[in-house]
Design a protein around this motif. Structure first.
Motif, PDB file in Angstrom:
ATOM      1  N   GLU A 170       0.933  -1.139  -0.290  1.00 51.37           N
ATOM      2  CA  GLU A 170       0.172  -0.416  -0.324  1.00 51.37           C
ATOM      3  C   GLU A 170       1.333   0.756   0.205  1.00 51.37           C
ATOM      4  N   ALA A 171       1.758   0.934   0.674  1.00 49.04           N
ATOM      5  CA  ALA A 171       2.352   2.113   0.834  1.00 49.04           C
ATOM      6  C   ALA A 171       3.166   2.898  -0.774  1.00 49.04           C
ATOM      7  N   ALA A 172       3.722   1.204  -1.872  1.00 52.98           N
ATOM      8  CA  ALA A 172       4.360   2.004  -2.551  1.00 52.98           C
ATOM      9  C   ALA A 172       3.215   2.159  -3.667  1.00 52.98           C
ATOM     10  N   ARG A 173       2.018   2.071  -3.693  1.00 50.66           N
ATOM     11  CA  ARG A 173       1.473   2.716  -4.401  1.00 50.66           C
ATOM     12  C   ARG A 173       0.930   3.425  -3.775  1.00 50.66           C
ATOM     13  N   ASP A 174       0.724   4.195  -3.066  1.00 49.16           N
ATOM     14  CA  ASP A 174       0.558   5.378  -2.313  1.00 49.16           C
ATOM     15  C   ASP A 174       1.661   6.367  -3.033  1.00 49.16           C
ATOM     16  N   LEU A 175       2.717   5.931  -3.100  1.00 47.56           N
ATOM     17  CA  LEU A 175       4.110   7.186  -3.226  1.00 47.56           C
ATOM     18  C   LEU A 175       3.955   7.230  -5.199  1.00 47.56           C
ATOM     19  N   GLY A 176       3.022   6.472  -5.260  1.00 45.65           N
ATOM     20  CA  GLY A 176       3.382   6.407  -7.073  1.00 45.65           C
ATOM     21  C   GLY A 176       3.376   5.208  -7.901  1.00 45.65           C
ATOM     22  N   ALA A 177       3.736   4.113  -7.038  1.00 44.13           N
ATOM     23  CA  ALA A 177       4.036   2.698  -8.133  1.00 44.13           C
ATOM     24  C   ALA A 177       2.960   2.297  -8.560  1.00 44.13           C
ATOM     25  N   ASP A 178       3.005   2.048 -10.074  1.00 49.17           N
ATOM     26  CA  ASP A 178       2.058   0.787 -10.377  1.00 49.17           C
ATOM     27  C   ASP A 178       2.887  -0.115 -10.197  1.00 49.17           C
ATOM     28  N   ARG A 181       6.204  -1.445 -11.016  1.00 47.62           N
ATOM     29  CA  ARG A 181       7.044  -1.061 -10.166  1.00 47.62           C
ATOM     30  C   ARG A 181       6.969  -1.917  -8.790  1.00 47.62           C
ATOM     31  N   LYS A 185       9.954  -3.241  -7.545  1.00 45.72           N
ATOM     32  CA  LYS A 185      10.588  -2.677  -6.402  1.00 45.72           C
ATOM     33  C   LYS A 185      10.294  -2.720  -4.650  1.00 45.72           C
ATOM     34  N   VAL A 186       9.528  -3.490  -4.658  1.00 42.32           N
ATOM     35  CA  VAL A 186       9.085  -3.879  -3.589  1.00 42.32           C
ATOM     36  C   VAL A 186       8.956  -5.924  -3.206  1.00 42.32           C
TER      37      VAL A 186
END
Lengths: 270, 352
Positions: A170-178, A181, A185-186
């Motif tokens: 969720e944090a990655a999506r929140d930071l703009g990762a599709d 990504r 990346k995660v």
């Protein structure tokens, strides 16, 4: 605390000594002898093109099998990890179910499927595509390896993915990762420990198997496992067999060391 | 439509397996505002925040960001960032790479990224931490990095989900000041979720007190504390004595059988009301004729700043905070100033 640990550890130490270390020492001793005296003949013999080719063939097939297991197993693990717990348990049971059946039996079961008059070829003939030689090919051996060992790839990856904090995604999506990504990346870097144990668990039995090439390869491709078996059971050259075993152990050991270095390096980078 | 509005929520509703967690919530937030959603666990505050962040889809209602409906926009395309409850820092990346994550997603130049990481670490008072691993940080430091990681993207709106919940008391108080300072400095709108009323009162420009999926009261911290609209708010914010009574006429209320002058008007004659009297507003005197109420002290607890006493009267039990100590068994008199009595209409009772 330490004393108590020691007391409870000695049955295992005894077991390990008798069942693991002692036979290993015997094998190493055998590998360096010929007719009862010290000799490097076993090793010298192995490092000739004929036998090296067998080693490379084995490594080639094991690497291929491991890669296929990873490429097929990872998505399966990812899909299972996203199910709710009830469906997850069912899917994991289905995954483990084949492991309850005897290894030989499972491998033999592929023969009536792949054989020249087998299920697959009957279907192909019926739809007019003609016969294809499946059995006794490298492909069949690969299939046997993947089929038998893929649970060992899926399970460790699944257990890592299962424990992964969903908040990180969720944090990655929140930071703009599709989605792409988020995965690269995660999810992927965080599941690396699972991938590495999966690779070791599949590569080890794949590189040393001798039953699968016999049953599905028809003994055409001699692999290193077959070579060892033959030296011990057919040729009766225990010294040479031991030398090959030691080399195989060293190959596996160095693979494990490389993998663990890779794992540590990835972590050290952070 | 207010000119300064950045986010508007209209009739937002969300249910989980038939249970309404968020029930018809409407809110408007201005640019640079610090809004707190305050309520007990399960009141729907986090779900509301997650809908604004894009992690939950509302069953009905709209979310407008900069006047555009964003209901269907995924989180990664919203100009909104979140500070998660347990920070959710990436354990496989170091501090600098954690902060850079959002910037790399939006394909910023590596040179610019380096610069911004430095700026952000200055802002959260952790300069030179770029290369540290996440595991080597304390809880408070992780908290700061989580804030930096979100703020570096210069979101229009920052959502904070109980960000101080995992910190110890001393650290929490320090971080409250820090957060307020950061918010002022960067000039970004904050929506802050907490169950801690003290946190809410000390940091917010406005507070929405929530319970049962609904907003019970919306207002400034002073309004919410001084003029609670219903018993839930009165009870949840600070400590209070809630006394049922009758509004006899304007500026006169009957509580516990005694008439008191008050500052409220505009009620029906003899309307049933609830009155809130804060424990610190009760004046202790000797139990003589001049005292409005008389009672017996049943317990006394030392609270540091003051003594907390419970006093039994014929009608009810009172909670009193005072720097003067009365011992259990003492008979005392009690009274309060007219403006210490806050009248709440019964029809504004908690909406659940």
């Amino acid at each position: 605390m330490k004393n108590r640990f020691n007391r409870y550890a000695w049955p295992y130490a005894l077991w390990a000594g008798l069942i693991i270390v002692l036979p290993l020492l015997v094998i190493v001793a055998f590998s360096f002898t010929k007719d009862g005296s010290f000799s490097l003949d076993g090793y010298k013999l192995f490092f000739t093109p004929l036998y090296l080719q067998v080693l490379f063939k084995s490594l080639d097939l094991a690497v291929k099998a491991t890669l296929i297991c990873l490429l097929v197993g990872y998505p399966i693990a990812l899909l299972i990890s996203r199910e709710d717990s009830r469906r997850k348990n069912t899917l994991m049971l289905l995954l483990m179910l084949p492991m309850w059946i005897n290894f030989l039996l499972k491998t033999y079961a592929w023969r009536p499927i792949l054989g020249n008059t087998g299920l697959l070829n009957s279907i192909l003939e019926a739809i007019g595509l003609g016969k294809v030689q499946f059995l006794y090919t490298e492909g069949a051996v690969l299939l046997g390896m993947v089929y038998n060992f893929i649970p060992f790839m899926i399970l460790p990856i699944l257990s890592v993915l299962d424990k992964m904090d969903y908040k990180l995604i969720e944090a990655a999506r929140d930071l703009g990762a599709d989605n792409r990504r988020v995965f690269f990346k995660v999810i992927l870097p965080l599941s690396l420990p699972g991938i590495i144990s999966g690779i070791s668990l599949v590569f080890m039995p794949s590189v040393s198997t001798f039953i699968i090439p016999v049953i599905l390869g028809g003994g055409q491709d001699m692999l290193i496992g077959n070579l060892i078996e033959r030296q011990f059971l057919k040729v009766g050259n225990w010294n040479f067999g031991s030398s090959i075993s030691v080399i195989l152990m060293l190959v596996i050991l160095s693979t494990m060391i490389i993998l663990s270095l890779f794992d540590r390096e990835k972590r050290g980078e952070t | 439509m207010k000119k300064n509005e950045i986010l508007r929520i209209a009739g937002l509703t969300k249910s989980y397996s038939g249970q309404r967690v968020v029930d018809q919530i409407s809110l408007s937030i201005d640019r640079n505002e610090f809004l707190t959603l305050l309520g007990p666990s399960g009141c729907g505050k986090t779900t509301t925040l997650r809908m604004v962040g894009g992690f939950e889809t509302p069953d009905s209602g709209e979310i407008f960001y900069e006047n555009q409906i964003i209901n269907a926009i995924p989180p990664y395309r919203r100009n909104i960032n979140t500070v998660f409850q347990n920070y959710a820092l990436f354990p496989h990346l170091n501090v600098g790479d954690n902060i850079a994550f959002g910037l790399r997603c939006s394909k910023k130049q590596e040179k610019e990224i380096r610069l911004k990481i430095g700026e952000m670490l200055e802002l959260v008072n952790l300069p030179g931490f770029e290369k540290r691993s996440i595991a080597s940080l304390s809880g408070g430091q992780q908290q700061r990095i989580a804030i930096a990681r979100a703020l570096v993207n210069e979101p229009g709106l920052l959502l904070l989900d109980e960000p101080l919940g995992a910190l110890d008391l001393k650290l929490r108080q320090g971080m409250q000041n820090e957060l307020k300072r950061i918010q002022k400095q960067v000039g970004i709108t904050f929506i802050y979720v907490t169950h801690d009323q003290e946190e809410a009162l000390s940091m917010s420009d406005n507070i929405a007190v929530m319970n049962g999926g609904r907003i019970q009261q919306y207002g400034t911290p002073v309004d919410i504390y001084n003029e609670p609209e219903n018993t839930f708010v009165a009870d949840f914010i600070g400590e209070s004595n809630i006394i049922p009574g009758i509004m006899k006429k304007d500026f006169l209320v009957s509580l516990a059988g005694v008439d008191f002058a008050c500052v409220d008007k505009g009620f029906r004659e003899n309307e049933n009301i609830n009155a809130v009297i804060r424990p610190e507003d009760i004046i202790i005197s000797s139990p003589d004729e001049k005292a409005a109420l008389r009672g017996k002290v049943t317990s006394t607890i030392f609270r540091g700043v003051h003594w907390e006493m419970t006093v039994e009267t014929d009608h009810t039990t009172w909670l009193i905070h005072n720097t003067v100590q009365a011992s259990p068994g003492d008979n005392i008199g009690m009274s309060f100033e007219p403006d210490a009595i806050h009248i709440m209409r019964k029809d504004r009772e908690e909406q659940v």
